[in-house]
Design a protein around this motif. Structure first.
Motif, PDB file in Angstrom:
ATOM      1  N   LYS A 287       0.643  -1.120   0.019  1.00 48.10           N
ATOM      2  CA  LYS A 287       0.022  -0.127   0.121  1.00 48.10           C
ATOM      3  C   LYS A 287       0.698   1.338  -0.023  1.00 48.10           C
ATOM      4  N   THR A 288       2.052   1.356   0.890  1.00 48.12           N
ATOM      5  CA  THR A 288       2.789   2.494   0.990  1.00 48.12           C
ATOM      6  C   THR A 288       3.489   2.612  -0.732  1.00 48.12           C
ATOM      7  N   PHE A 289       3.815   1.522  -1.132  1.00 43.65           N
ATOM      8  CA  PHE A 289       4.528   1.720  -2.407  1.00 43.65           C
ATOM      9  C   PHE A 289       3.651   2.228  -3.423  1.00 43.65           C
ATOM     10  N   GLU A 290       2.456   1.962  -3.235  1.00 47.60           N
ATOM     11  CA  GLU A 290       1.307   2.562  -4.445  1.00 47.60           C
ATOM     12  C   GLU A 290       1.477   4.168  -4.046  1.00 47.60           C
ATOM     13  N   THR A 291       1.437   4.512  -3.104  1.00 49.45           N
ATOM     14  CA  THR A 291       1.428   6.103  -2.443  1.00 49.45           C
ATOM     15  C   THR A 291       2.763   6.590  -2.756  1.00 49.45           C
ATOM     16  N   ARG A 292       3.888   5.902  -2.557  1.00 52.10           N
ATOM     17  CA  ARG A 292       5.401   6.267  -2.853  1.00 52.10           C
ATOM     18  C   ARG A 292       5.417   6.524  -4.407  1.00 52.10           C
ATOM     19  N   SER A 293       4.766   5.562  -5.432  1.00 54.04           N
ATOM     20  CA  SER A 293       4.755   5.743  -6.886  1.00 54.04           C
ATOM     21  C   SER A 293       4.372   6.843  -7.296  1.00 54.04           C
ATOM     22  N   ASP A 294       3.034   7.046  -6.847  1.00 50.76           N
ATOM     23  CA  ASP A 294       2.363   8.244  -7.077  1.00 50.76           C
ATOM     24  C   ASP A 294       3.189   9.715  -6.853  1.00 50.76           C
ATOM     25  N   GLN A 295       3.644   9.703  -5.652  1.00 50.31           N
ATOM     26  CA  GLN A 295       4.447  10.915  -5.310  1.00 50.31           C
ATOM     27  C   GLN A 295       5.730  10.822  -6.108  1.00 50.31           C
ATOM     28  N   LEU A 296       6.497   9.869  -6.344  1.00 52.65           N
ATOM     29  CA  LEU A 296       7.587   9.893  -7.321  1.00 52.65           C
ATOM     30  C   LEU A 296       7.242  10.220  -8.772  1.00 52.65           C
ATOM     31  N   LYS A 297       6.159   9.735  -8.999  1.00 51.75           N
ATOM     32  CA  LYS A 297       5.630  10.449 -10.575  1.00 51.75           C
ATOM     33  C   LYS A 297       5.163  11.779 -10.602  1.00 51.75           C
ATOM     34  N   THR A 298       4.538  12.256  -9.427  1.00 49.82           N
ATOM     35  CA  THR A 298       4.143  13.620  -9.360  1.00 49.82           C
ATOM     36  C   THR A 298       5.616  14.562  -9.191  1.00 49.82           C
ATOM     37  N   MET A 299       6.628  14.038  -8.660  1.00 48.95           N
ATOM     38  CA  MET A 299       7.777  15.018  -8.366  1.00 48.95           C
ATOM     39  C   MET A 299       8.472  14.922  -9.815  1.00 48.95           C
ATOM     40  N   LEU A 300       8.610  13.876 -10.740  1.00 46.59           N
ATOM     41  CA  LEU A 300       9.289  13.814 -11.878  1.00 46.59           C
ATOM     42  C   LEU A 300       8.643  14.738 -12.697  1.00 46.59           C
ATOM     43  N   TRP A 301       7.266  14.693 -12.682  1.00 46.61           N
ATOM     44  CA  TRP A 301       6.713  15.443 -13.647  1.00 46.61           C
ATOM     45  C   TRP A 301       6.832  17.015 -13.346  1.00 46.61           C
ATOM     46  N   SER A 302       6.827  17.446 -12.049  1.00 50.02           N
ATOM     47  CA  SER A 302       7.204  18.616 -11.508  1.00 50.02           C
ATOM     48  C   SER A 302       8.827  18.898 -12.007  1.00 50.02           C
ATOM     49  N   LEU A 303       9.566  18.032 -11.810  1.00 53.49           N
ATOM     50  CA  LEU A 303      10.888  18.548 -12.198  1.00 53.49           C
ATOM     51  C   LEU A 303      11.153  18.739 -13.867  1.00 53.49           C
ATOM     52  N   ASN A 304      10.247  17.895 -14.496  1.00 59.19           N
ATOM     53  CA  ASN A 304      10.258  17.880 -16.127  1.00 59.19           C
ATOM     54  C   ASN A 304       9.508  19.218 -16.697  1.00 59.19           C
ATOM     55  N   VAL A 305       8.807  19.762 -15.727  1.00 52.86           N
ATOM     56  CA  VAL A 305       8.121  20.822 -16.264  1.00 52.86           C
ATOM     57  C   VAL A 305       8.793  21.980 -17.177  1.00 52.86           C
ATOM     58  N   PRO A 306       9.890  22.451 -16.395  1.00 54.69           N
ATOM     59  CA  PRO A 306      10.794  23.593 -16.950  1.00 54.69           C
ATOM     60  C   PRO A 306      11.093  22.925 -18.371  1.00 54.69           C
ATOM     61  N   VAL A 307      11.914  21.863 -18.358  1.00 52.72           N
ATOM     62  CA  VAL A 307      12.267  21.313 -19.602  1.00 52.72           C
ATOM     63  C   VAL A 307      11.065  21.141 -20.776  1.00 52.72           C
ATOM     64  N   LEU A 308      10.112  20.731 -20.225  1.00 53.66           N
ATOM     65  CA  LEU A 308       8.865  20.619 -21.081  1.00 53.66           C
ATOM     66  C   LEU A 308       8.750  22.033 -21.669  1.00 53.66           C
ATOM     67  N   VAL A 309       8.358  22.973 -20.881  1.00 52.62           N
ATOM     68  CA  VAL A 309       8.196  24.253 -21.393  1.00 52.62           C
ATOM     69  C   VAL A 309       9.208  24.854 -22.355  1.00 52.62           C
ATOM     70  N   MET A 310      10.446  24.544 -22.201  1.00 53.86           N
ATOM     71  CA  MET A 310      11.759  24.873 -22.977  1.00 53.86           C
ATOM     72  C   MET A 310      11.454  24.330 -24.126  1.00 53.86           C
ATOM     73  N   LEU A 311      10.958  22.980 -24.191  1.00 55.49           N
ATOM     74  CA  LEU A 311      10.892  22.261 -25.261  1.00 55.49           C
ATOM     75  C   LEU A 311       9.711  22.675 -26.272  1.00 55.49           C
ATOM     76  N   GLY A 312       8.516  23.271 -25.617  1.00 56.14           N
ATOM     77  CA  GLY A 312       7.450  23.742 -26.227  1.00 56.14           C
ATOM     78  C   GLY A 312       7.947  25.224 -26.894  1.00 56.14           C
ATOM     79  N   ILE A 313       8.759  25.791 -26.155  1.00 58.93           N
ATOM     80  CA  ILE A 313       9.377  27.286 -26.873  1.00 58.93           C
ATOM     81  C   ILE A 313      10.268  26.725 -28.142  1.00 58.93           C
ATOM     82  N   TYR A 314      10.903  25.917 -27.897  1.00 62.09           N
ATOM     83  CA  TYR A 314      11.939  25.272 -28.925  1.00 62.09           C
ATOM     84  C   TYR A 314      11.068  25.029 -30.230  1.00 62.09           C
ATOM     85  N   LEU A 315       9.696  24.144 -29.955  1.00 58.49           N
ATOM     86  CA  LEU A 315       9.171  23.874 -31.405  1.00 58.49           C
ATOM     87  C   LEU A 315       8.194  24.817 -31.897  1.00 58.49           C
ATOM     88  N   TYR A 316       7.844  26.106 -31.087  1.00 57.60           N
ATOM     89  CA  TYR A 316       7.238  27.231 -31.218  1.00 57.60           C
ATOM     90  C   TYR A 316       8.246  27.993 -32.111  1.00 57.60           C
TER      91      TYR A 316
END
Length: 947
Positions: A287-316
């Motif tokens: 049960k804790t692993f399910e929670t930790r997996s969701d939290q890790l995924k959220t953290m990875l998304w948040s860490l990649n947001v700046p890079v994704l924004v940059m890629l969006g600007i690059y594509l534009y």
């Protein structure tokens, strides 16, 4: 077909731009698809590690799922029929989990019945027992006496197995016939063999064989086909055991495993009224692993947001470059009657083709990115580590599809605005184009800055009241701590870019009469074409700024976590060595005995004498750089100025050797900690006390205190210094009695002479280039009687392998690498196209007599005023962002264990890596641009002018 010909002709004629656009799509798809893959891989690795640790600690297989069913509670059922149905249900439920199994076991048993033997007259005991069957028991036992029983009834008697312990408990011999039951349901059984388990540690043995010492064991086929078939009411319980192979478990299987409890209860309860007892020891862990997996995924998304924004600007940006080069073509299409939908369809088809190819390749490239993530040990630091168990998940393709759709939408924006211009509109826009910013655009920049500052203020208020540490000790970072800084960097960067042209104009006006031709031309070009450079400069500011912030954040978190481990342990290795004593039982480390416990009178009356083991073998270990003796004692009585403390901690040390061995951060005390060691080294009776001791007793430097503990003599010490921190001493720890932690540091030799010789620890500092295996082998070879060892290296390795740091270091490193790669491509692409678009301008300069060195000077100054200033601003903005936002990461740490205090770290090596990237980009970029500039011929420029 005509449309496809047009599309492929367009793609070939703009192959460099099309390739750059495809590169941006591919990186975006790869990065997005890698997030679920990496999350699953990290959690898979951690799950396997946790389950292995569980097996070692509990000496039982962790993924053992079992449940017991009582058939005797429902008198209306046909027990044998229901048993067959339950077994089918069990098989279906286990199969639906899609997790391989190591063992599938059914344990069936009758009700306990009276047992009498044919020699009953010789026995005065009245015994009871059951008949039990195990699935495939013959594969898991070794016959120690007798033989395996028959799988059929022999002359009306059931041949059985019994444990060796059963022979002693029942005082019987093999071959004795027993009668089980009373009245009409008597059954004769005969033990024909005894057995032991082949391997008691294998998962088949949920309970050890001796647990069945009162039972008679028959084969499962005989139990079901003969015994229960003829005596259905004898069946009482069935225990169904499934041992899943945790080495083959996937994170995706966890929901199915967690649902087994509910499904078993629902299915079996629908068949009969019964009591169901389910046992799944690691249910809470999953049960804790399910929670930790969701939290890790959220953290990875948040860490990649700046890079994704940059890629969006690059594509534009790339799509804008493509459209700007094809505005004439689009205008011609429109003037000749092409509808907007047709133009959009042409470009959409082109982008869709690129997107489909990126969708096919991206997830596989994402696997490669996951391997890069798994090898990080810090920001831009890589180590050789066991590869992560990566595989492409269906979720990876789903994320990749969303990334393609979002990218297509980003790319189609400039196409949409350009698709409604006729040739007349296009020429009018070129003639009337104004490159100045609208005054109200600055509101957007200030809004971004305001949102980030408000978030900063909110977190600062929260910092003193709460902690973001997870309940189970796993570190967790609020995603906003990376999202807000990215917003701040973008907002601050845009704000400066709004005012930068005004600054350039001001500088230009100040030195208008003195500028050289190169500077004069550059000032005019950059100040009048601000929009032309906006995306490139924003690109560089984001890359450098986020890189500086990411480096500081990663270095700060890594350093603070590692320093906590080192500080808590005090040295690289601490050893407890066996001491000989005159007590009946040898004690490994006497101070572990709790004070206040009542001991036998004989023990109190007899003085305990210890024999000190030789310390030289430890000092002479090849891999040990320094070693020292450290004596610690809890619950020491301290008296001073008429006041007392009854639970102080004493640490007696050898000052010089302690300073050479222990780990301590010099900035924790007002003076270097060596100066405090020198104080107590100069006077044998000197002592250092913690601030809590000073406050409780009211003593200060120069005052005297008296120390004593149970079984020791008392001694007087003089206070030479007051310290807030000391190796292994946690002043923030909350004790059970809510008392403040207290510490007294004294000279070891003085304590041993006046208060008695008792076991001490050995603290070791290991040579930098030595391996732990070599050290452990040396300790074993020298036969040092180690009773306990605490080593910081395994703890640090475990920390570095945690999901938190793997995700943090890997994502920040990968994000920065992708950012600089995309920025470098964008930098080259932008300037190459700029040079080509200004061929006429440079040709005219040459025709006017401006020499090539002057022309190269114009190009260099233009680079400095755009890309150079952007990189400089990126470093400054990144530093400001780090100063503001990195301190918020102390919310991640448990305040009671945050010793040493949280400190923001800027490492010069991290900044040097960023500077090397900038230098490399400038050198390579300028080299390519100079080569292109030298190829421009005057006659080409004149020809272009004629066109």
């Amino acid at each position: 077909m005509t449309i496809f010909k047009i599309i492929f002709r367009k793609m070939l004629s703009n192959r460099w731009l099309t390739g750059s656009l495809f590169l941006g799509l591919l990186i975006t798809v790869s990065l997005v698809s890698s997030i679920p893959t990496y999350t699953s891989s990290v959690m898979q690795k951690l799950l396997l590690g946790d389950l292995e640790n569980y097996q070692l600690e509990n000496n039982s297989y962790p993924t053992t799922f079992s449940y017991s069913v009582n058939f005797s509670k429902d008198e209306e059922i046909d027990r044998l029929t229901v048993l067959d149905t339950v077994e089918e249900v069990n098989s279906d439920l286990i199969g639906n989990t899609e997790v391989p199994t190591v063992t599938d076991l059914s344990i069936l048993s009758t009700t306990p019945m009276k047992v009498t033997s044919e020699l009953e007259a010789q026995s005065t005991q009245e015994l009871s027992g059951r008949i039990v069957s195990f699935t495939s028991i013959e594969d898991h036992i070794t016959i120690t006496d007798g033989k395996l029983p028959s799988k059929t009834i022999v002359e009306g008697v059931y041949e059985t197995l019994v444990t060796e312990k059963a022979l002693l408990d029942r005082d019987m011999v093999i071959g004795t016939t027993f009668t089980i039951g009373e009245g009409d349901s008597k059954i004769q059984v005969k033990p024909v063999g005894t057995f032991i388990a082949k391997n008691t540690s294998e998962p088949y043995w949920v309970l050890p064989p001796d647990s069945y010492s009162k039972d008679f064991i028959v084969f499962e086929e005989l139990f079901k086909n003969e015994l229960i078939e003829n005596n259905k009411n004898l069946l009482e319980t069935g225990k169904f055991v499934t041992v899943f192979d945790y080495t083959e478990m996937k994170i995706e299987s966890i929901p199915g495993l967690l649902g087994l409890d509910r499904k078993v209860n629902a299915e079996v309860s629908s068949l009969m009224e019964t009591i169901i007892l389910v046992d799944f020891p690691i249910q809470d862990v999953l049960k804790t692993f399910e929670t930790r997996s969701d939290q890790l995924k959220t953290m990875l998304w948040s860490l990649n947001v700046p890079v994704l924004v940059m890629l969006g600007i690059y594509l534009y940006m790339v799509s804008r470059l493509i459209i700007n080069r094809q505005l004439n073509e689009i205008a011609v299409f429109t003037s000749r009657g092409a509808k907007r939908a047709q133009i959009l369809l042409i470009y959409f088809t082109e982008i869709a083709i690129l997107g489909i190819v990126a969708l096919a390749i991206g997830p596989y490239l994402g696997l490669l990115l996951c391997n890069i993530l798994g090898g990080t040990n810090g920001f831009l630091e890589f180590v050789q580590r066991t590869a992560l168990p990566t595989e492409i998940l269906p979720e990876s393709y789903l994320y990749a599809l969303f990334a393609v759709l979002a990218s297509i939408l980003m790319i189609m924006i400039p196409v949409y605005f350009a698709s409604n211009q006729s040739i007349v509109n296009h020429k009018q826009n070129l003639a009337n184009s104004v490159n100045h910013y609208k005054w109200y655009s600055i509101i957007f920049d200030l809004t971004l800055i305001g949102v980030s500052i408000y978030g900063l203020y909110s977190f600062q208020k929260q910092r003193d009241n709460t902690s973001l540490t997870m309940a189970d000790g796993e570190m967790y970072i609020d995603p906003i701590l990376f999202f807000l800084p990215a917003i701040f960097i973008i907002g601050f960067g845009l704000f400066i870019l709004r005012i930068y042209p005004l600054v350039l104009k001001l500088i230009y006006k100040i030195g208008e009469r003195f500028w050289s031709i190169s500077l004069y031309s550059t000032f005019l070009q950059v100040s009048r074409s601000a929009k032309q450079y906006q995306f490139l400069m924003l690109f560089l500011i984001m890359t450098i700024g986020i890189g500086v912030y990411s480096a500081s954040a990663a270095r700060t978190i890594n350093n603070n976590l590692v320093e906590q481990i080192r500080y808590q342990n005090g040295a690289d290795i601490t050893l407890d060595v066996r001491w000989e004593t005159n007590e009946a039982t040898t004690s490994a480390y006497a101070p572990d005995t709790p004070s206040g416990e009542e001991e036998d009178t004989d023990t109190n009356s007899k003085e305990v004498v210890y024999t000190e083991p030789p310390f030289e073998p430890i000092l002479e270990l090849e891999d040990v750089e320094n070693a020292t003796r450290v004596f610690t004692m809890d619950n020491v009585n301290v008296e001073g100025k008429g006041k007392s403390i009854f639970s102080a901690e004493l640490m007696a040390i050898e000052p010089k050797k302690f300073g050479q061995t222990a780990w301590f951060k010099p900035t924790l005390l007002p003076h270097h900690w060596y100066e405090y060691l020198n104080l107590i080294a100069s006077e044998p009776s000197a002592a250092l006390i913690s601030k809590s001791v000073s406050t409780s007793l009211g003593v200060k430097e120069g005052d005297y205190i008296t120390l004593q503990w149970d079984g020791s003599d008392s001694a007087e010490f003089v206070v030479y210094g007051i310290v807030d921190y000391w190796p292994s001493f946690n002043p923030l720890e909350i004790k059970e009695d809510n008392a403040n932690p207290t510490l007294i540091v004294t000279n070891l030799s003085y304590v041993q002479n006046l208060m008695g010789l008792e076991p001490y620890q050995a603290w070791l500092k290991v040579k930098p280039n030595s391996t732990r295996n070599s050290l452990y082998e040396s300790i074993k070879k020298e036969q040092i009687p180690v009773m306990n060892m605490v080593d910081v290296q395994p703890q640090i390795i475990e920390l570095k392998n945690s999901a938190f740091l793997l995700g943090l270091n890997g994502t920040l490193t990968l994000g920065f690498i992708i950012s600089i790669f995309v920025t470098f491509i964008g930098f080259l692409l932008y300037w190459i196209l700029t040079i080509k678009s200004r061929t006429l301008q440079y040709g005219v300069y040459r025709a006017m007599g401006i020499p090539m060195p002057k022309l190269i000077g114009i190009l260099i100054w233009e680079q400095v005023m755009t890309s150079g200033i952007a990189c400089f601003l990126g470093v400054i903005i990144g530093g400001v962002t780090s100063k503001l936002f990195v301190p918020l990461f102390q919310l991640t740490f448990n305040p009671q264990t945050m010793v040493p205090p949280f400190v923001v770290v800027f490492d010069s090596s991290d900044e040097m890596k960023i500077y090397l990237f900038v230098t490399f980009m400038f050198v390579v970029g300028l080299s390519i641009l100079v080569v292109l500039l030298r190829k421009i011929k005057i006659h080409q420029a004149i020809k272009l002018g004629e066109d």
